[in-house]
Write a protein that holds these residues in place. Sequence first.
Motif, mmCIF file in Angstrom:
data_model
loop_
_atom_site.group_PDB
_atom_site.id
_atom_site.type_symbol
_atom_site.label_atom_id
_atom_site.label_comp_id
_atom_site.label_asym_id
_atom_site.label_seq_id
_atom_site.Cartn_x
_atom_site.Cartn_y
_atom_site.Cartn_z
ATOM 1 N N ASP A 79 50.365 58.307 -25.076
ATOM 2 C CA ASP A 79 49.132 57.498 -25.067
ATOM 3 C C ASP A 79 49.388 56.055 -25.475
ATOM 4 N N HIS A 80 50.376 55.822 -26.342
ATOM 5 C CA HIS A 80 50.589 54.483 -26.901
ATOM 6 C C HIS A 80 51.891 53.824 -26.453
ATOM 7 N N GLY A 81 52.609 54.455 -25.567
ATOM 8 C CA GLY A 81 53.795 53.830 -25.010
ATOM 9 C C GLY A 81 55.043 53.897 -25.862
ATOM 10 N N ILE A 82 55.050 54.771 -26.849
ATOM 11 C CA ILE A 82 56.240 54.905 -27.694
ATOM 12 C C ILE A 82 57.406 55.496 -26.904
ATOM 13 N N ASP A 83 57.091 56.237 -25.856
ATOM 14 C CA ASP A 83 58.120 56.976 -25.111
ATOM 15 C C ASP A 83 58.721 56.189 -23.949
ATOM 16 N N LYS A 84 58.486 54.888 -23.885
ATOM 17 C CA LYS A 84 58.969 54.100 -22.742
ATOM 18 C C LYS A 84 60.489 54.097 -22.632
ATOM 19 N N LYS A 85 61.176 54.201 -23.743
ATOM 20 C CA LYS A 85 62.638 54.128 -23.724
ATOM 21 C C LYS A 85 63.282 55.467 -24.083
ATOM 22 N N THR A 86 62.558 56.540 -23.838
ATOM 23 C CA THR A 86 63.115 57.868 -24.100
ATOM 24 C C THR A 86 64.355 58.098 -23.243
ATOM 25 N N GLU A 87 65.391 58.631 -23.845
ATOM 26 C CA GLU A 87 66.638 58.906 -23.133
ATOM 27 C C GLU A 87 66.757 60.381 -22.810
ATOM 28 N N GLU A 88 67.457 60.678 -21.728
ATOM 29 C CA GLU A 88 67.663 62.078 -21.358
ATOM 30 C C GLU A 88 68.506 62.770 -22.421
ATOM 31 N N HIS A 89 68.146 63.989 -22.714
ATOM 32 C CA HIS A 89 68.860 64.741 -23.738
ATOM 33 C C HIS A 89 70.277 65.033 -23.292
ATOM 34 N N ALA A 90 71.196 64.995 -24.236
ATOM 35 C CA ALA A 90 72.606 65.223 -23.919
ATOM 36 C C ALA A 90 72.863 66.630 -23.398
ATOM 37 N N THR A 91 72.014 67.580 -23.772
ATOM 38 C CA THR A 91 72.190 68.961 -23.307
ATOM 39 C C THR A 91 71.057 69.370 -22.367
ATOM 40 N N ALA A 92 70.554 68.399 -21.604
ATOM 41 C CA ALA A 92 69.438 68.684 -20.695
ATOM 42 C C ALA A 92 69.798 69.722 -19.641
ATOM 43 N N ASP A 93 71.085 69.861 -19.339
ATOM 44 C CA ASP A 93 71.516 70.852 -18.347
ATOM 45 C C ASP A 93 71.978 72.154 -18.992
ATOM 46 N N SER A 94 71.643 72.340 -20.261
ATOM 47 C CA SER A 94 71.998 73.578 -20.962
ATOM 48 C C SER A 94 71.354 74.778 -20.275
ATOM 49 N N PRO A 95 72.011 75.932 -20.276
ATOM 50 C CA PRO A 95 71.423 77.134 -19.669
ATOM 51 C C PRO A 95 70.103 77.555 -20.315
ATOM 52 N N LEU A 96 69.819 77.033 -21.518
ATOM 53 C CA LEU A 96 68.592 77.411 -22.223
ATOM 54 C C LEU A 96 67.649 76.225 -22.418
ATOM 55 N N ALA A 97 67.911 75.128 -21.737
ATOM 56 C CA ALA A 97 67.092 73.924 -21.915
ATOM 57 C C ALA A 97 65.623 74.210 -21.629
ATOM 58 N N ASP A 98 64.763 73.610 -22.438
ATOM 59 C CA ASP A 98 63.308 73.762 -22.312
ATOM 60 C C ASP A 98 62.851 75.212 -22.513
ATOM 61 N N TYR A 99 63.617 75.969 -23.298
ATOM 62 C CA TYR A 99 63.228 77.324 -23.678
ATOM 63 C C TYR A 99 63.033 78.239 -22.472
ATOM 64 N N GLY A 100 63.986 78.169 -21.573
ATOM 65 C CA GLY A 100 64.013 79.062 -20.426
ATOM 66 C C GLY A 100 65.462 79.338 -20.062
ATOM 67 N N VAL A 101 65.727 80.491 -19.482
ATOM 68 C CA VAL A 101 67.083 80.834 -19.082
ATOM 69 C C VAL A 101 67.301 80.380 -17.647
ATOM 70 N N LYS A 102 68.327 79.589 -17.461
ATOM 71 C CA LYS A 102 68.628 79.022 -16.144
ATOM 72 C C LYS A 102 68.833 80.116 -15.098
ATOM 73 N N ASP A 103 68.280 79.865 -13.918
ATOM 74 C CA ASP A 103 68.412 80.749 -12.746
ATOM 75 C C ASP A 103 67.553 81.998 -12.823
ATOM 76 N N ILE A 104 66.759 82.153 -13.870
ATOM 77 C CA ILE A 104 65.778 83.242 -13.908
ATOM 78 C C ILE A 104 64.420 82.643 -13.545
ATOM 79 N N THR A 105 63.884 83.025 -12.399
ATOM 80 C CA THR A 105 62.684 82.379 -11.877
ATOM 81 C C THR A 105 61.393 82.894 -12.496
ATOM 82 N N ASN A 106 61.396 84.106 -12.985
ATOM 83 C CA ASN A 106 60.192 84.643 -13.606
ATOM 84 C C ASN A 106 59.989 83.966 -14.967
ATOM 85 N N ALA A 107 58.911 83.192 -15.099
ATOM 86 C CA ALA A 107 58.685 82.390 -16.302
ATOM 87 C C ALA A 107 58.567 83.249 -17.552
#
Length: 356
Positions: A281-309
Motif C-alpha cells: 500500500d505504501h510502496g515499501i516493496d519497490k526494491k524487493t529482491e528475488e529470494h536466493a532460494t526462490a527455486d527451492s523444491p519447497l519454495a512458497d510452502y509447496g512441493v515442486k511438481d506436485i500440482t494438487n495444492a
Amino acid sequence: MHVPDGFIDVPVSVATGVVAAGAVAVSLRGARRELDERTAPLAGLVAAFIFAVQMLNFPVAAGTSGHLLGGALAAILVGPYTGVLCISVVLLMQGILFADGGLTALGVNITDMAVVTTVVAYALFRGLVKVLPRTRRSVTVSSFVAALVSVPAAALAFTALYAIGGTTDVPLGQVLTAMVGVHVLIGIGEAAITALTVGAVIAVRPDLVYGARGLSAPLKLRVGGELVDAAPAAPAPVAARSGGSPRTLWATGLVTALVLAGFVSFYASASPDGLEKVAADHGIDKKTEEHATADSPLADYGVKDITNARISGGLAGVIGVGATVVVGSGIFWTVRRRRTANGAGSGAGTVPAGNA
C-alpha cells in the motif's frame, strides 16, 4: 512479518546481523540454565509447533491477514533465552527451505521477530505474574497480555529499522501508523493463540512451563500463634502427575503440529500479512529482491511438481515441521549436554500450586 531482501539496506542488514548473532550467542549460554533432561525435548517441539502455527494466517481486516510470531509463546513455555533460539530456528528453516524471509534480511528478522518479541513479552509477563495472584490462571492472563503487546512492539522495531535503513522514500509517519495499527489487530490473534496454548500445557503438565515456575506460595502453618512456612512436600513421581510423562506431551504436541501444518494450513487466509499489505500500500516493496532460494523444491510452502495444492502444501508443511523439530531438538539437546558437562544443576523449578 517476515522481511524480504531489499526492504532494508546493506549497512543496516549487516548491523542487525551482528546484533542477531550476538543475541543467539548469549541465548545459547543462557539456555544452558533453562534446559534440563525434560525441557530440552519440549523446546524442539515448541519450535516445530510455532513453525506449524505460523502457516495458519488468520484474517484481521479487509484484505489483510496475520500469523503467530511466537516470541511470547516460546519464552513463557521454555524460557526467554531458549525462546530466542526457538524463533531463530524457525526463521532459519523458513528462509532456507521455503524462501520465506530474505536471507540477507535474516539478521533483521531474528532481531525483530525473535529478540524484540521475546524480550518485550517476557519482561511484561514477569512483571504481571509478580503483581497478580499466584495461580495458574494468572499465568494464562499474563501470557495473553504479553503476547498482545509483543506484536505491535515488533512493528515499532521494524519501523525504527526502516527509518534508519529503508530502501524507499516513504513518509515515516505513514509507515508507523499503518504498521502499528494492523499489528495491534494481529496481536489479538497472537494473544489468543498464546494464552490457549499456555493454558492447555499448564492444565496437563504445569511443571514443564518455564513461566509458571516459582509461582506457588509456600504453605503456611500456625505454630504458637505465628504463621511459619511448612516444609515443602517431596515432588510426585512423573507418572503420578497429571498428563503422565513428558513423552506423552511431546507426542501429542508433535501430532498436533503435523495436523496443523499438513491439513489445517490449507484453510488459512490467502490474504497478504500485515507487513506485506503495508509494504504494497505504501510502496515499501519497490526494491524487493528475488529470494536466493526462490527455486527451492519447497519454495512458497509447496512441493515442486506436485500440482494438487492440498497435497503439495500439506506435504511441505509436514516436511517443515519434521525439519524444524529435528534441527531444533539437536540444538537444544547439545546445549543441555554442555550444561551437564559443565556440572550445572537441574534447576527444575517449582510446580505452581494455584488452581485455574
